[in-house]
Design a protein around this motif. Structure first.
Motif, PDB file in Angstrom:
ATOM      1  N   HIS A 112       0.878  -1.191   0.103  1.00  0.00           N
ATOM      2  CA  HIS A 112      -0.116  -0.046  -0.176  1.00  0.00           C
ATOM      3  C   HIS A 112       0.923   1.093  -0.064  1.00  0.00           C
ATOM      4  CE1 HIS A 112       0.045   1.539   4.364  1.00  0.00           C
ATOM      5  NE2 HIS A 112       0.734   0.401   4.368  1.00  0.00           N
ATOM      6  N   GLU A 113       0.191   2.353  -0.058  1.00  0.00           N
ATOM      7  CA  GLU A 113       0.983   3.638  -0.358  1.00  0.00           C
ATOM      8  C   GLU A 113       0.686   4.427   0.888  1.00  0.00           C
ATOM      9  OE1 GLU A 113       0.650   5.038  -4.303  1.00  0.00           O
ATOM     10  OE2 GLU A 113       1.411   3.040  -5.128  1.00  0.00           O
ATOM     11  N   SER A 114       1.413   5.585   1.156  1.00  0.00           N
ATOM     12  CA  SER A 114       1.238   6.362   2.334  1.00  0.00           C
ATOM     13  C   SER A 114       2.066   8.030   1.734  1.00  0.00           C
ATOM     14  CB  SER A 114       2.030   6.172   3.746  1.00  0.00           C
ATOM     15  OG  SER A 114       2.182   6.819   4.422  1.00  0.00           O
ATOM     16  N   TYR A 115       1.217   8.856   1.875  1.00  0.00           N
ATOM     17  CA  TYR A 115       1.727  10.327   1.366  1.00  0.00           C
ATOM     18  C   TYR A 115       1.742  11.301   2.444  1.00  0.00           C
ATOM     19  CZ  TYR A 115       0.835   8.357  -3.409  1.00  0.00           C
ATOM     20  OH  TYR A 115       0.616   7.422  -4.267  1.00  0.00           O
ATOM     21  N   ALA A 116       3.008  11.826   2.746  1.00  0.00           N
ATOM     22  CA  ALA A 116       3.191  13.010   3.586  1.00  0.00           C
ATOM     23  C   ALA A 116       4.115  13.882   2.754  1.00  0.00           C
ATOM     24  CB  ALA A 116       3.487  12.437   4.943  1.00  0.00           C
ATOM     25  N   LEU A 117       4.074  13.550   1.594  1.00  0.00           N
ATOM     26  CA  LEU A 117       5.021  14.415   0.478  1.00  0.00           C
ATOM     27  C   LEU A 117       6.465  14.522   1.087  1.00  0.00           C
ATOM     28  CD1 LEU A 117       2.368  17.388  -0.319  1.00  0.00           C
ATOM     29  CD2 LEU A 117       3.163  15.279  -1.690  1.00  0.00           C
ATOM     30  N   CYS A 118       7.134  15.418   1.194  1.00  0.00           N
ATOM     31  CA  CYS A 118       8.230  15.535   1.493  1.00  0.00           C
ATOM     32  C   CYS A 118       8.679  15.412   2.957  1.00  0.00           C
ATOM     33  CB  CYS A 118       9.270  16.977   1.476  1.00  0.00           C
ATOM     34  SG  CYS A 118       8.641  17.541  -0.530  1.00  0.00           S
ATOM     35  N   GLY A 119       7.560  15.093   3.789  1.00  0.00           N
ATOM     36  CA  GLY A 119       7.787  14.608   5.339  1.00  0.00           C
ATOM     37  C   GLY A 119       7.469  13.062   5.546  1.00  0.00           C
ATOM     38  N   GLY A 120       7.670  12.317   4.343  1.00  0.00           N
ATOM     39  CA  GLY A 120       7.051  11.151   4.147  1.00  0.00           C
ATOM     40  C   GLY A 120       8.041  10.227   4.821  1.00  0.00           C
ATOM     41  N   ALA A 121       9.167   9.993   4.840  1.00  0.00           N
ATOM     42  CA  ALA A 121      10.105   9.022   5.600  1.00  0.00           C
ATOM     43  C   ALA A 121      10.064   8.924   7.001  1.00  0.00           C
ATOM     44  CB  ALA A 121      11.512   9.372   5.175  1.00  0.00           C
ATOM     45  N   PRO A 122       9.938   9.997   7.761  1.00  0.00           N
ATOM     46  CA  PRO A 122       9.581   9.652   9.278  1.00  0.00           C
ATOM     47  C   PRO A 122       8.218   8.984   9.715  1.00  0.00           C
ATOM     48  CG  PRO A 122      10.873  11.813   9.046  1.00  0.00           C
ATOM     49  CD  PRO A 122      10.213  11.215   7.673  1.00  0.00           C
ATOM     50  N   VAL A 123       7.298   9.571   8.787  1.00  0.00           N
ATOM     51  CA  VAL A 123       6.054   9.131   8.909  1.00  0.00           C
ATOM     52  C   VAL A 123       5.824   7.694   8.620  1.00  0.00           C
ATOM     53  CG1 VAL A 123       3.624   9.410   7.966  1.00  0.00           C
ATOM     54  CG2 VAL A 123       4.999  11.424   8.554  1.00  0.00           C
ATOM     55  N   ALA A 124       6.378   7.234   7.553  1.00  0.00           N
ATOM     56  CA  ALA A 124       6.386   5.892   7.072  1.00  0.00           C
ATOM     57  C   ALA A 124       7.030   4.863   7.928  1.00  0.00           C
ATOM     58  CB  ALA A 124       7.142   5.708   5.798  1.00  0.00           C
ATOM     59  N   VAL A 125       8.268   5.319   8.540  1.00  0.00           N
ATOM     60  CA  VAL A 125       8.702   4.637   9.578  1.00  0.00           C
ATOM     61  C   VAL A 125       8.118   4.383  10.876  1.00  0.00           C
ATOM     62  CG1 VAL A 125      10.779   4.315  11.122  1.00  0.00           C
ATOM     63  CG2 VAL A 125      11.097   5.110   8.665  1.00  0.00           C
ATOM     64  N   ARG A 126       7.193   5.505  10.969  1.00  0.00           N
ATOM     65  CA  ARG A 126       6.693   5.427  12.286  1.00  0.00           C
ATOM     66  C   ARG A 126       5.494   4.567  12.225  1.00  0.00           C
ATOM     67  NH1 ARG A 126       3.423  10.866  14.780  1.00  0.00           N
ATOM     68  NH2 ARG A 126       2.560   9.928  16.590  1.00  0.00           N
ATOM     69  N   GLN A 127       4.707   4.641  11.138  1.00  0.00           N
ATOM     70  CA  GLN A 127       3.485   3.785  11.017  1.00  0.00           C
ATOM     71  C   GLN A 127       3.776   2.292  10.729  1.00  0.00           C
ATOM     72  OE1 GLN A 127       2.024   5.950   7.327  1.00  0.00           O
ATOM     73  NE2 GLN A 127       1.626   4.217   6.521  1.00  0.00           N
ATOM     74  N   THR A 128       4.860   1.898  10.107  1.00  0.00           N
ATOM     75  CA  THR A 128       5.238   0.570  10.167  1.00  0.00           C
ATOM     76  C   THR A 128       5.826   0.249  11.298  1.00  0.00           C
ATOM     77  OG1 THR A 128       5.718   1.079   7.869  1.00  0.00           O
ATOM     78  CG2 THR A 128       6.740  -0.969   8.664  1.00  0.00           C
ATOM     79  N   THR A 129       6.552   0.950  11.907  1.00  0.00           N
ATOM     80  CA  THR A 129       6.975   0.374  13.234  1.00  0.00           C
ATOM     81  C   THR A 129       6.062  -0.026  14.248  1.00  0.00           C
ATOM     82  OG1 THR A 129       8.931   1.644  13.077  1.00  0.00           O
ATOM     83  CG2 THR A 129       8.393   1.311  15.318  1.00  0.00           C
TER      84      THR A 129
END
Length: 355
Positions: free
Chosen positions: A124-141
């Motif tokens: 699946h996909e997650s968008y927080a544009l240029c802020g996406g890396a910390p957000v993606a790590v957070r939700q997957t963690t």
């Protein structure tokens, strides 16, 4: 009678698992554009492009290759090799890159999942544009900690350079956009000898009053694509009112960056004095240096991406890769992933580096 693993109040007792980063991969296209070339095309003085915007050079994609999923696959393969993990063992593939990708209204995550051979994973996909890396790590963690999944691949890529109009002075903040990709492998309770870093606390904050300040005017439901919108050059990124955005953003951006940095550090049991390295979104050099100074770091505590430009949510991995390659990130270091994306969302995640 209470079931197994339940308290007297009926709540599950869940053992929260440690989450480790076991693999890191990056990729950038071969072709580069220099700051001098950007200056010549845009009419912006070269010293402004290189010294103020912070673009000595950046990587750009050919029109017929290095599409978003192509770059994701290359970064993913590098990350899986780094982790010593087979794609068939993945439970999740998450794409957190640009909304501008190979096709409109299309799952890049599913495509990457198939091409790397993650046959038992869901995507699946997650968008927080240029802020996406910390957000993606957070939700997957969060998923990994509670046992929803055991092993995940996070991929991101950007070629938003394609959306830059160097003749649009109002969109000059996009002139630093470069192309590239990054991938990380996150695992629950990985063996110590396979753990590159442990994931700790995260934080994020959104000020939605900026949601309409950066847009591609045409191509959506408000203004569908047509011959007129294409002919009118309405399929590039622009800022409807750049002076207004600049004035409002100047008041809130630095405090917001530091707010999420401090909160993520507090959740991890640290404060600014404990940070050894920050992997920060590419931005104009003076603002970057201000944030680094506020975090109490010297020149060994960061890498400025003037050889890449701004590669959206790949920036954190690119900066971390640069730090590792130069021996600036070592075992025992506290690493802060710090980002912001238009919209505007600021986000941070703390890593404890182990290898």
């Amino acid at each position: 009678m209470n079931g197994p693993g339940r308290t007297a109040r009926g709540r599950d007792r869940i053992r929260l698992r440690d989450v480790g980063l076991t693999g890191l991969g990056t990729y950038v296209p071969e072709r580069t554009v220099t700051g001098a070339e950007i200056a010549a095309e845009s009419g912006v003085p070269e010293d402004v492009v290189v010294d103020k915007m912070g673009v000595r050079e950046k990587h750009v994609c050919p029109p017929d290759g290095d599409h978003v999923t192509d770059m994701c696959v290359k970064a993913a393969e590098a990350a899986l090799e780094d982790a010593g993990t087979d794609a068939a063992d993945l439970d999740l593939v998450l794409y957190h890159g640009s909304e501008y990708k190979d096709h409109v209204v299309w799952s890049a995550a599913a495509d990457v999942c198939d091409r790397v051979g993650a046959e038992d994973a869901y995507a699946h996909e997650s968008y927080a544009l240029c802020g996406g890396a910390p957000v993606a790590v957070r939700q997957t963690t969060a998923q990994l900690r509670v046992g929803d999944v055991d092993r995940a691949l996070l991929v991101t890529a950007s070629r938003e350079e394609d959306l830059v109009d160097y003749g649009d002075e109002d969109a000059s903040f996009t002139f630093n956009f470069g192309s590239g990709a990054a991938a990380t492998v996150l695992e629950a309770d990985p063996a110590p000898d396979r753990t590159r870093a442990l994931v700790r606390g995260s934080a994020a904050y959104t000020d939605g009053s900026f949601s309409r300040d950066v847009v591609m005017p045409a191509g959506g439901s408000v203004r569908p694509a047509s011959a007129d919108t294409v002919g009118g050059g309405l399929h590039s990124l622009t800022v409807p009112d750049p002076e207004d955005m600049k004035e409002r953003l100047a008041e809130v951006s630095a405090p917001a960056f530091l707010r999420v940095a401090d909160e993520s550090l507090r959740k991890s049991g640290y404060d600014r004095s404990d940070v050894d390295f920050v992997a920060l979104t590419h931005m104009k050099r003076s603002f970057h240096d201000h944030l680094v100074s506020e975090l109490g770091l010297d020149e060994d505590g960061h890498r400025y991406l003037d050889g890449y430009g701004h590669v959206q949510s790949a920036d954190q991995a690119l900066a971390l890769r640069e730090g590792l390659d130069r021996g600036l990130v070592r075992a025992g270091d506290v690493v802060l992933l710090l980002a912001a994306g238009t919209g505007y969302t600021w986000a941070a995640t703390v890593l404890e580096w182990r290898d």
